[in-house]
Enzyme design. Sequence first.
Site: not given
Length: 558
Positions: A472-474
């Site tokens: 998960p990333h942003g």
Amino acid sequence: MEHSYGYFFLSLFLILLSAKFLGEITRRFFNSALVGEIIAGIILGPTVLGIFFPEFYQKTFNQDLFREFLHLFNGVGVVMLLLVAGMESDLGSILKQKVILFSAPLKIVVSLLVSFFVFYYLIDINYNQIEQSFFIISLGFMLAITALPVLVKILSDLNLYRTDVGMSLVGTAVFIDMVVWIGFSVILIFFKKFHDTNIFFIFLNIFLVILFVIMVLTVIRKIVDKILPYIQSQFSWPEGIIAFVFSLCFLFSTIAEFLGTHAIIGSFLSGLIISDSEHFRDKIHYRIESIVNSFFSPIYFGSLGLYLNFSNQIDLKLTILFVVLGVIISVTSGFFPYKYFNKSTREAYGFGYGLSIRGATDIIFISMLLSLQIVNEQIFVSYVLSVLFVILSSPVILRVIFATRYHYKFYDYLSDKLFIKDLNANTDEKAIEQLCKVISNVYNLDFENIKYIVTERERLMPTGIGNGIAIPHGRVPGLEKPIIAVGISNVGIDFGSRDGTLAHLIFLILTPSDNPQIQLEILADIAKTFKYFEPDTILGVKNLNQFISFVRNELQTK
């Protein structure tokens, strides 16, 4: 009759064995079995076998029994292939990205305009007594369509599938294919009925097709989502759910045929709504895909060259034209929208070129045009050769465009304070929340803001990359350097990986929004490092030092 059946089964043996054998060779070297399957048909057809062993060719592949079987079998095969193509799609990601909503319609419009300009003004082609307008529109749709399964495979091999550019490419390809198949189904009604049907009934027919599509994507989609849990719990597994998927595919194909369009429209829609259900598991997808790829695909694509002499139909200028047009259309319609919304020039070039990748769907489309006599054999052969060239060259070109040099190593940004050896979350949302909380406390970042950024990105496309890993990333505005939190889950968490495995090792990655290359390289570095990761081997790690030691000593030596 006995003699005919002997040669009939010999024909099946030869086409299936040679297509699978050559398909495995080209899969190993070029990441595409399609190339080998088509080459097998060319070798067994009049191009090679028919010249050197004409009598044997006539007794095997040119006998009436086999030709009749092949005609019926390929009708089923093309439906199965479009079912799998639909299952590769992810409806949920389409409407959530602005770049998709701009680039997908733009590519379709540009393809139709280019087709009109080139084939109306510049090139004089024998239209097989088909109305020129049908020919131009059909070729416009053909230039627009994408090769979703091939695209997914190439992105996965380049460790780009779960990245932002990979997610945008897949979503755009889904949108384009859906619009093209639906749009062509409408054109097909005109083509079939224009001369012998009242114009009122033609528009009524079109209205019914559009109504069918809307019903499938809304009401029937929800009904299928409700039915799937019951079938999986009450019927034998996996036979029950596989039989349901095939039955739905055949039902939709029947409706599409009765509505005056092509069965593949129905099969594509069935795959689209089945894969969209949260109850449909990747394990079933892979089982269905394996059935299609082991039997239907090699015979269908292997048979394309059985009755065409490719050596007599090759037009190299036309082949080059199809390659050039495909690249120009895709880069033009993909680069500018992606550059505008995501700011990265390199990713924009990769996104644009990725839309030009050809594959099985293109071959199916041009084969259908040939069977309807919209295109002639010369156009068919030239386009097939252009598809093969693009398949062989695309992985190399994309690798050069993205040119990930791994300047940014993920373990350079690890911190003992951001390492959780025992995540107590049981869902992806709770895992993200727990890791974001740790980052917020250590770096004094707004917890709600970073949680929202990562959660919204996860909703666009799940970040499980398989092998027990999730990323998960942003991208966070104002962030100066990457931040990575690591969590280990003993029980495993569902992050929607394509191989159906639960994630035991979760990397939550925040990167500066003004430097997309950092995110791309860190994600690729993780995917490359943990390519041979076995989840059980990490569960005994107690702290960050043991984890880094495990990565460097155990994984990077493989």
